[in-house]
Design an enzyme around this catalytic site. Structure first.
Site, mmCIF file in Angstrom:
data_model
loop_
_atom_site.group_PDB
_atom_site.id
_atom_site.type_symbol
_atom_site.label_atom_id
_atom_site.label_comp_id
_atom_site.label_asym_id
_atom_site.label_seq_id
_atom_site.Cartn_x
_atom_site.Cartn_y
_atom_site.Cartn_z
ATOM 1 N N LYS A 1 -13.906 97.876 32.484
ATOM 2 C CA LYS A 1 -13.831 97.178 33.783
ATOM 3 C C LYS A 1 -14.714 97.875 34.818
ATOM 4 C CE LYS A 1 -9.361 97.841 34.101
ATOM 5 N NZ LYS A 1 -9.086 98.549 32.847
ATOM 6 N N ARG B 1 -2.009 94.503 39.198
ATOM 7 C CA ARG B 1 -1.603 94.970 37.877
ATOM 8 C C ARG B 1 -0.189 94.510 37.545
ATOM 9 N NH1 ARG B 1 -5.149 99.602 37.294
ATOM 10 N NH2 ARG B 1 -4.943 100.446 35.212
ATOM 11 N N ARG C 1 -14.931 109.282 26.911
ATOM 12 C CA ARG C 1 -15.240 109.158 28.353
ATOM 13 C C ARG C 1 -15.198 110.528 29.030
ATOM 14 N NH1 ARG C 1 -12.146 104.955 31.877
ATOM 15 N NH2 ARG C 1 -10.316 105.966 31.001
ATOM 16 N N ARG D 1 -10.588 112.836 31.856
ATOM 17 C CA ARG D 1 -9.483 112.489 32.742
ATOM 18 C C ARG D 1 -8.163 112.913 32.114
ATOM 19 N NH1 ARG D 1 -10.367 106.277 34.550
ATOM 20 N NH2 ARG D 1 -8.142 106.180 34.062
ATOM 21 N N ARG E 1 -0.216 104.039 28.631
ATOM 22 C CA ARG E 1 -0.977 103.118 29.498
ATOM 23 C C ARG E 1 -1.140 101.760 28.819
ATOM 24 N NH1 ARG E 1 -6.115 106.564 30.429
ATOM 25 N NH2 ARG E 1 -6.930 104.724 31.477
HETATM 26 P P1 AP5 Z 1 -14.634 102.164 31.819
HETATM 27 O O1 AP5 Z 1 -15.622 101.262 32.455
HETATM 28 O O2 AP5 Z 1 -14.361 103.493 32.454
HETATM 29 O O3 AP5 Z 1 -13.266 101.376 31.515
HETATM 30 P P2 AP5 Z 1 -12.123 100.888 32.495
HETATM 31 O O4 AP5 Z 1 -11.635 99.586 31.939
HETATM 32 O O5 AP5 Z 1 -12.569 100.919 33.903
HETATM 33 O O6 AP5 Z 1 -11.064 102.030 32.146
HETATM 34 P P3 AP5 Z 1 -9.971 102.776 32.992
HETATM 35 O O7 AP5 Z 1 -9.327 103.736 32.014
HETATM 36 O O8 AP5 Z 1 -10.534 103.358 34.238
HETATM 37 O O9 AP5 Z 1 -8.982 101.628 33.306
HETATM 38 P P4 AP5 Z 1 -7.525 101.761 33.696
HETATM 39 O O10 AP5 Z 1 -7.211 100.363 34.048
HETATM 40 O O11 AP5 Z 1 -6.614 102.380 32.695
HETATM 41 O O12 AP5 Z 1 -7.554 102.870 34.819
HETATM 42 P P5 AP5 Z 1 -7.543 102.829 36.402
HETATM 43 O O13 AP5 Z 1 -8.488 103.834 36.872
HETATM 44 O O14 AP5 Z 1 -7.641 101.438 36.922
HETATM 45 O O15 AP5 Z 1 -15.120 102.383 30.301
HETATM 46 C C1 AP5 Z 1 -14.431 103.260 29.426
HETATM 47 C C2 AP5 Z 1 -15.447 104.097 28.645
HETATM 48 O O16 AP5 Z 1 -16.152 103.267 27.731
HETATM 49 C C3 AP5 Z 1 -16.508 104.767 29.530
HETATM 50 O O17 AP5 Z 1 -16.782 106.035 29.024
HETATM 51 C C4 AP5 Z 1 -17.730 103.826 29.403
HETATM 52 O O18 AP5 Z 1 -18.948 104.544 29.569
HETATM 53 C C5 AP5 Z 1 -17.569 103.281 27.991
HETATM 54 N N1 AP5 Z 1 -18.019 101.881 27.859
HETATM 55 C C6 AP5 Z 1 -17.829 100.873 28.753
HETATM 56 N N2 AP5 Z 1 -18.339 99.712 28.280
HETATM 57 C C7 AP5 Z 1 -18.826 99.986 27.037
HETATM 58 C C8 AP5 Z 1 -19.479 99.219 26.035
HETATM 59 N N3 AP5 Z 1 -19.707 97.900 26.165
HETATM 60 N N4 AP5 Z 1 -19.829 99.835 24.892
HETATM 61 C C9 AP5 Z 1 -19.603 101.137 24.726
HETATM 62 N N5 AP5 Z 1 -19.010 101.944 25.627
HETATM 63 C C10 AP5 Z 1 -18.619 101.375 26.784
HETATM 64 O O19 AP5 Z 1 -6.033 103.294 36.682
HETATM 65 C C11 AP5 Z 1 -5.578 104.578 36.336
HETATM 66 C C12 AP5 Z 1 -4.136 104.754 36.772
HETATM 67 O O20 AP5 Z 1 -4.014 104.553 38.206
HETATM 68 C C13 AP5 Z 1 -3.108 103.756 36.190
HETATM 69 O O21 AP5 Z 1 -2.658 104.155 34.915
HETATM 70 C C14 AP5 Z 1 -2.007 103.800 37.270
HETATM 71 O O22 AP5 Z 1 -1.217 104.946 37.134
HETATM 72 C C15 AP5 Z 1 -2.802 103.909 38.566
HETATM 73 N N6 AP5 Z 1 -3.107 102.586 39.156
HETATM 74 C C16 AP5 Z 1 -4.348 102.054 39.366
HETATM 75 N N7 AP5 Z 1 -4.272 100.812 39.885
HETATM 76 C C17 AP5 Z 1 -2.948 100.550 40.026
HETATM 77 C C18 AP5 Z 1 -2.217 99.423 40.481
HETATM 78 N N8 AP5 Z 1 -2.834 98.321 40.905
HETATM 79 N N9 AP5 Z 1 -0.856 99.489 40.461
HETATM 80 C C19 AP5 Z 1 -0.216 100.587 40.051
HETATM 81 N N10 AP5 Z 1 -0.841 101.700 39.587
HETATM 82 C C20 AP5 Z 1 -2.200 101.678 39.565
#
Ligand code: AP5
Length: 216
Positions: free
Chosen positions: A13, A88, A123, A156, A167
């Site tokens: 994402k 979410r 990552r 991370r 997660r």
């Molecule tokens: P990346 O682009 O980093 O993936 P992502 O989907 O953004 O992954 P996240 O782990 O950041 O998502 P998440 O939803 O768990 O975490 P968030 O930060 O929102 O890509 C992943 C890897 O793959 C990278 O290394 C990239 O280079 C590689 N890659 C990408 N595309 C590729 C491709 N096509 N081919 C190969 N490699 C590729 O949330 C974290 C925490 O915050 C949550 O667990 C929660 O505790 C809290 N939180 C955040 N938002 C909320 C909310 N709205 N409500 C409650 N808690 C929340």
């Protein structure tokens, strides 16, 4: 464009949001990044959120809704924005509607779970500015050093295998129902993640109906 990106942890994402942000010249708002910044800075929000994020649990709705309400009122959101990681839960989606925000599209980025594990385990993130890399798919120019600010690249804390399992469970229980929620509002489009970032971007733009983009 006012866009929401849904997808499992590690689906890509943030990676696609960054590309879309440049194309449309609109900000990406990642609640995960906002929370991680607050943790790095040791603010009250950061200290409260840390206990949830480190265990792979969601931060309480009221906390995230307040963050988003403030952020969407900032000037740079006037022409649109990309929401990465919000909403979410169904109460978060309802809160967005109550704010009077009209969303244009909701993109669900779909990636098989075995790929997700591979992506998350490779990552790395800059300890200073938060830029994201992958040891194979998006390596930094210099090993362990951020291309943007020269900061140290680390894994991370919530990318540890046991936490990732949590997660994914939380995603299926609390976030996945949003696909039906937005399908019923006729806003959902789906893109399938590919091996290469630029091939995924092609799928994303196809799903969004964007044709004029140079992928190279
Ligand atoms: P990346 O682009 O980093 O993936 P992502 O989907 O953004 O992954 P996240 O782990 O950041 O998502 P998440 O939803 O768990 O975490 P968030 O930060 O929102 O890509 C992943 C890897 O793959 C990278 O290394 C990239 O280079 C590689 N890659 C990408 N595309 C590729 C491709 N096509 N081919 C190969 N490699 C590729 O949330 C974290 C925490 O915050 C949550 O667990 C929660 O505790 C809290 N939180 C955040 N938002 C909320 C909310 N709205 N409500 C409650 N808690 C929340």
């Amino acid at each position: 464009m006012k866009l929401i990106i849904l997808g499992e942890p590690g689906a890509g994402k943030g990676t696609q949001a960054e590309i879309l942000s440049q194309k449309f010249n609109i900000p990406t708002i990642s609640t995960g990044e906002i929370i991680r910044n607050a943790i790095r800075q040791g603010t009250a929000l950061g200290n409260e959120a840390k206990q949830y994020i480190d265990r792979g649990l969601l931060v309480p709705d009221s906390v995230v809704i307040d963050i988003i309400k403030d952020r969407l009122h900032e000037d740079d959101c006037k022409n649109g924005f990309i929401l990465d990681g919000f909403p979410r839960t169904v109460p978060q989606a309802d809160a967005l509607t109550k704010m009077g925000i009209t969303i244009d599209k909701v993109l669900s980025l779909e990636v098989p779970e075995e790929k997700i594990i591979q992506r998350i385990s490779g990552r790395r993130q800059c300890n200073e500015c938060g830029a994201t890399y992958h040891v194979i798919y998006k390596p930094p120019k210099q090993e362990n050093k951020c291309d943007v600010c020269g900061g140290e690249l680390i894994m991370r804390k919530d990318d540890a295998p046991e936490t990732v399992k949590n997660r994914l469970r939380v995603y299926h229980e609390q976030t996945e129902p949003l696909k039906d929620y937005y399908k019923n509002k006729d806003l959902l489009v789906v893109a399938y993640g590919q091996e290469e970032v630029k091939d995924t971007t092609k799928e994303v733009f196809k799903a969004l109906g964007v044709e004029d983009y140079d992928y190279n």
